[in-house]
Structures are given as C-alpha cells and as structure tokens.
Design a protein around this motif. Structure first.
Motif: not given
Length: 702
Positions: A507-519, A521-530
């Motif tokens: 769960d911490q891996f998912f949170a870190r990956l989302f917060g540090e990379v995927l969210s 700018p330049g990555f797919g989850f940036h400003e994607d609310r879903d």
C-alpha cells in the motif's frame, strides 16, 4: 402534526418522497436535542444503512454553535454489530462454536474474505462443479459470500438459504446442472464457515450471526447495549436490512425518543439485502406518524410526471393527463429530434446537449448526471473524449466493478510486479504496454507498443526493463525524446525502489509511486480525478489486507510474499469493499454512473440524461445463477418456488421505484436517449422505452 411541533420525547415515524426535507428535519431535531435539551452527544445514535449517507449529519455536527461534549455516534448496522461483537467477545466466544475461544478474533474485510474463499472455489472449479453456469471465478466467490451475508441478515442457516435457492431454479434442461452448482456452493459455504471457526476469522456474515444469536440473546450484553444510547435518529430505514429493523424494533421500548425516517417508494438496496417491507413493523411501534408530501426538488412538471409514472404501473388508477398550463419551453422530458440508429450517434448527441447546457445555458457540470443501466469502458471512454473536446470534465463511479477492471489499477498492479522481481511473477508484455500507455502522458498505443517491445521483449522471462538509450536512433525519434525522458524517470524510480534494503509494504509502494511519479506533470495520472480515486482505493484496499495479517491473529503468508498475494487476488477479479470517497459527488464535473449508484447517493441534480432507454437491462436483474435477492429473504414463504409471474412482478415494481427515484432527484429536466442497436450491435426495444412512449403519448412511435 408538523416536525417542529413533535415532542422530543416521543417515538415518531417520518415518511415522504425524496426531497421533502426529511433529513433537514432530522438534523434540526438533532440540534434541538443537543442545544435545547442538553442531551449528551454519546446518548444519541444516528443510524444509517450506508456510510456514504452520513455526510449531512457529520457536516451539521461540525457546527460551531453546538455545545462541547462527547461525540454523537453516527454509524451503520454493520459497524454497530462489529463493534458489539468485539466488545462482548469474552461473553460470546465460549458458546459460539470456535475451536479456540481464547484466541482473539480477526475481522475480515471483503477482500480478505475473498482471499480465504478463493482456494475453495478454485478446487470446486477444477472438479467441474460450475461448468454449467456461465460465471467467472471472482463472481462465483462474490455470489457465495453474498449468500452467506443474506442468510445471516435474514436469520437463515446456510442449509435453509440453499434450500430456498434450489426452489428458485426454473425447470428445464439446465436444472440438474444448476442444482449441482448450488450444492457445490453450499459445500463451499460450509467449508468457509468451518475454517472461520477453526482459525477465529470473522467475515461479515459471521459477525452478524454472532450479534443476532449471542449479543442480543445474552442478558448482560443486551442490557448493556440498549443502555448505551437513549435517543435514536434512523434515516433511510427502508434501505436497511431485516436484522437492522429487528434490532431497532427491540430497542425502541428502551429509548426515550426516536425519529425513524423513510423515503416512500424507495428500497433500492434490495439486491444488497434491504428489506423495505420491514419498516411497516417500525411504523406500528411508533407513537406518532408525520407525513411530508411536498417535494422541494421537483418543479410542477416533474411532479406531475412522477404521478403519471406511479399511475402507469397501477392498473387500478387512471393516468392523469398532462397539465395544460405547463409551459412548452420547459417540458419534463426532452427527446432528440431524430431517432438514432447506432449507439455512437446517441453518445454524440448526449455530449452535444451537455456542451450546450454548460456553455450556453450556464448549467454547472456538477449539476448534470448521465445515467445508464450499466456503464461500460467503451461508454465511459467515448463520452469522456467527447466532453474533453468541449472542455467539460467527467467523473464516474462504478462500485460493483472489480479492482483490476479499472485501467489505473491495472497500471499500478503491473508496475508493482516490475518493481518486485523476487515475487517471480513477471507481467505479460501486453500488460506492460497498457501500463506505459496510461502512465506516460502523450504516449499513444502504437508508440507504447513499440517501446514495450524493445524495453520488455515478449521472449523475456524476467522483470527487467531496458533503458530508452538502448533503442536504435530511428526508434527513439519515432517514440520522441520527450516520452523517452519520462519513461526513464519511471524506470529509474522502479530500479531505485528495487535497491532499497527492505521492500516497502504494498500500500505504501502504491502511494509513493502515485505521489512521486504518476501524478506529476508529464505522467498519465496528472490531473486525472478518476485515476486518483482508483489509486486511493487501491491503497486503502491493500492497507486493510496487510493489517489483517499484521494484527498477528490470522495465519499470514510470508511477509515478503504478502504483496504478491494481494496483487494476485486483485488480478483475479476481487471486488473492493465500500470506498467512501468514491461516493462523494463531484461538484465541478459531469457525473456518469449506473442509475442505482446515482440513487444511492441521495443527491439531486439539475439535469439527468437517461442513456440507452431501449435496453432491457433497465428492467432485468443481473444474471446471478448462484444467488437470489428475493428468495433469500425472511419475507419469502419458506417452501414457495420462484415463478415467472413472481419475476415479472418484481421487475415491474423495481422499474417503478427506479423511475420515481430518478424523477424525484431532478430539479429541471430529463433528457432521454435511445438507439435502435445496442453497444453490442443488437436491436433493442425494452420495457422502459414502452413506458416512455406511453408517457409521451406516442405509443405507436418506434
């Protein structure tokens, strides 16, 4: 009697349609108890059928003008039962059939219940027990768990529940095979229950059974429980279960005051075990009955439409004629100028109308709901792309979908496999291609496939990812260096994570990956609310899965393999438990959801769009060969079979309640859209289309 004049020390039953102000009156009643009567907060219980309905009460209790003191308890029957079982465990454990009563219980979540039942279902599938039912493995697991839950909520034993289900199997060529599947499900249910008793595991059904059969029958725990609160507010009681109604029925004589609130013509959670008929017993136990009749949501045109719908389903009543004074400019129902032959044409018209409403008429996107019987990935993608071209945001909520069915979740699960090579489970090349497509902004599927083939060749049998610099110059130019730079950032993050001494909990891996990379700018989850919502749900689900085993009470797999087991569980189609943030209605985006999901949010909107009204799925139940929401009810006669006539009546009543509920949650207009051919290409003329034609006075049309 009005709500304002009702005595605060009486038991009152308040009923009325949605939007009549019942919850507002309940909150005013709550404030009077706290302010005028100086009742302690912990003497008040606010009971709801679902946690997502608690928001108005939590918001009211945060008011600065309320007196300081203990908190008011706002909860559900499920939470109440779990907390009581945990509190009174020393009393009930020795007599409840557990092999080791001295062992502390482990409370299972929906995910961990599926984890423990999965191997039992897998063994039965390998034996061919479910060959005759067209149901995937995760749905078999969920339906068997559903049978256990409904049996417990209605006071039925496992064998009694399956005897009822066998009577519901229609005659025909497949009857024997269906009965064999049900008998296999019965055997699995007993095996699962036996393991729970052996290892002191408490799934939801066992928690309810312990609460009903031990907490409420033990004189000490029953007396102590009933003395914990002196005042009750029970909202949306029609959506709650037989067990919840029975509890309140026994508790009422001990209370100083009670306010029981019921939405007329509701009861949408029947498929989840709700017992709308049970509120009649509570009505008889109350001293006062208050009826709110006037809706503060619907305009006159929609109010008259709801009357016509109600009359349409009652052959004894005459359908009222439309009022002649209704302005032609604001009809209740809006239909296209032309009939659409194909599904994409219907989606295009819907997007065009939403664009006009938002940009020309000034309707906020958050005041528009687009509803369908089911929301497929294709529908979601098509509408999202069409609205993006008009600069209109879209939010969706599909709570019955498996976790891995969400593209954002599949991306995170695939990257988790790449980050943990010691699991020995490298992802499939197709999954890596999809993950790169979604994780890196502006990477289309064609270039993602080229990149994936080079950095993660199909012949490779390990988890290694090649560097972008290793690609030939011509391919790097084709993929673009901007994409390559983002890919290298993602790859470097994964390899930096691999080099850490101890693996991070999943769960911490998912949170870190989302917060540090995927969210970023330049990555797919940036400003994607879903994507953010799905990532948050996955984090919460993985965390609760880990906590179950880290409590030290359950037999845990190797800690290094715990994350792998969760990923495998999710990828097999496990359903996620209720995720509260997902039920919060977006305030600045068009809301796309199945119709029942919208109803259970209890929030009105200005505009509704009903898509695909020719589909029979507005009227039909889901295909669930191993369970049955009506037969698994204490209201159903014990030895009565379920006939086609019963099915027809249930479908008609369900459609009536559905339509009334949707109309009553509309402040302005309802747009209707249909196509001759469904999303799958089949011609359709469902019952809802017939109803709409009668309401429009165009019974011969189409």
């Amino acid at each position: 009697m009005s709500m304002s004049s009702a005595p605060l020390n009486r038991k009152c039953f308040l009923t009325g349609p949605f939007g009549a102000g019942k919850t507002t009156a309940a909150i005013a009643h709550l404030r009077q108890l706290l302010r005028r009567e100086r009742v302690r907060g912990d003497d008040i219980l606010v009971l709801l059928p679902q946690r997502s309905l608690a928001a108005p009460y939590h918001e009211a209790l945060r008011s600065a003008d309320l007196p300081a003191g203990p908190f008011v308890r706002v909860t559900t029957f499920a939470s109440l039962a779990r907390q009581a079982v945990e509190l009174y465990w020393p009393l009930l454990a020795p007599v409840a059939g557990f092999v080791d009563p001295a062992r502390e219980p482990t409370f299972l979540t929906l995910e961990t219940s599926q984890y423990y039942m999965g191997p039992l279902v897998e063994a039965a599938i390998e034996e061919g027990a479910f060959d005759a039912v067209r149901v995937e493995r995760p749905r078999i697991v969920s339906q068997v768990l559903d049978n256990l839950n409904k049996a417990a909520l209605h006071g039925l034993s496992i064998d009694e529940a399956y005897e009822r289900l066998e009577l519901a199997v229609p005659p025909g060529e497949q009857r024997t095979a269906r009965l064999n599947a049900l008998r296999a499900a019965r055997r699995i249910s007993h095996q699962f229950r036996q393991r729970c008793l052996q290892e002191t595991l408490l799934d939801f059904s066992l928690q309810v059974q312990l609460f009903n059969e031990h907490v409420l029958t033990n004189p000490w725990s029953r007396t102590h429980l009933f003395r914990t609160h002196r005042h009750l507010i029970y909202d949306n009681a029609e959506e709650d279960t037989f067990s919840a109604h029975r509890l309140i029925g026994e508790w009422l004589p001990q209370l100083e005051s009670a306010l029981i609130i019921v939405d007329s013509d509701a009861g949408y959670r029947t498929f989840l075990g709700a017992d709308p008929v049970g509120v009649e017993t509570l009505r008889r136990l109350c001293e006062e009955e208050i009826v709110f009749e006037r809706s503060h949501v619907m305009p006159p045109a929609l109010g008259h439409l709801s009357q016509r719908i109600d009359a349409l389903f009652d052959s004894r009543r005459r359908i009222p004629a439309p009022p002649t004074s209704e302005p032609a400019a604001t009809p209740a129902l809006v239909i296209p100028d032309q009939l659409f032959r194909f599904y994409p044409q219907m989606i295009a018209w819907t997007a065009e109308q939403i664009g006009r409403l938002v940009h020309q008429e000034g309707v906020p996107p958050g005041e528009i709901a687009v509803l369908a019987p089911f929301v497929s990935d294709a529908l979601r993608f098509s509408l999202q792309m069409a609205l993006e071209r008009r600069n209109i945001p879209l939010a969706t909520h599909r709570p019955s979908r498996a976790l891995q069915d969400e593209p954002a979740a599949r991306t995170l699960l695939t990257l988790a496999r790449l980050a943990h090579p010691f699991w020995g489970t490298p992802p499939l090349p197709a999954d890596v291609t999809l993950a790169l497509t979604l994780a890196i902004e502006s990477l289309d599927p064609v270039r993602a496939s080229l990149l994936s083939e080079r950095v993660y060749p199909p012949r490779r049998r390990d988890n290694e990812l090649g560097a972008f610099a290793s690609l030939p110059e011509s391919e790097r130019r084709r993929i673009t260096y901007a994409v390559g730079e983002r890919y290298d950032r993602l790859r470097n993050w994964l390899y930096d994570y691999r080099s850490e001494t101890e693996p991070t909990p999943l769960d911490q891996f998912f949170a870190r990956l989302f917060g540090e990379v995927l969210s970023q700018p330049g990555f797919g989850f940036h400003e994607d609310r879903d994507a953010a919502r799905v990532a948050s749900q996955l984090v919460e689900s993985a965390r609760k899965f880990r906590w179950t085993f880290e409590s030290g009470r359950a037999e845990a797999p190797d800690p290094a393999r715990l994350g792998r087991d969760y990923v495998q569980l999710a990828e097999r189609g496990a359903l996620g438990a209720l995720y509260l943030p997902g039920w919060r209605t977006p305030e600045d985006a068009v809301f796309l959801a199945p119709a029942y999901t919208f109803l259970l949010r209890n929030r009105p909107v200005e505009i509704q769009f009903w898509l695909d009204i020719g589909a029979t799925s507005w009227w039909e139940r889901l295909y669930q060969p191993l369970t049955h929401p009506y037969v698994l009810s204490s209201r159903w006669p014990l030895a009565a079979p379920w006939t086609d006539r019963d099915e027809y009546r249930a479908r008609q009543e369900t459609l009536r309640r559905l339509l009334l509920g949707l109309v009553r949650r509309t402040r302005r207009q309802i747009y209707l859209a249909a196509s001759d051919y469904s999303e799958s290409g089949f011609e359709q003329r469902g019952p809802l289309l017939t109803v709409v034609n009668r309401l429009l006075g165009e019974g011969t049309r189409g």
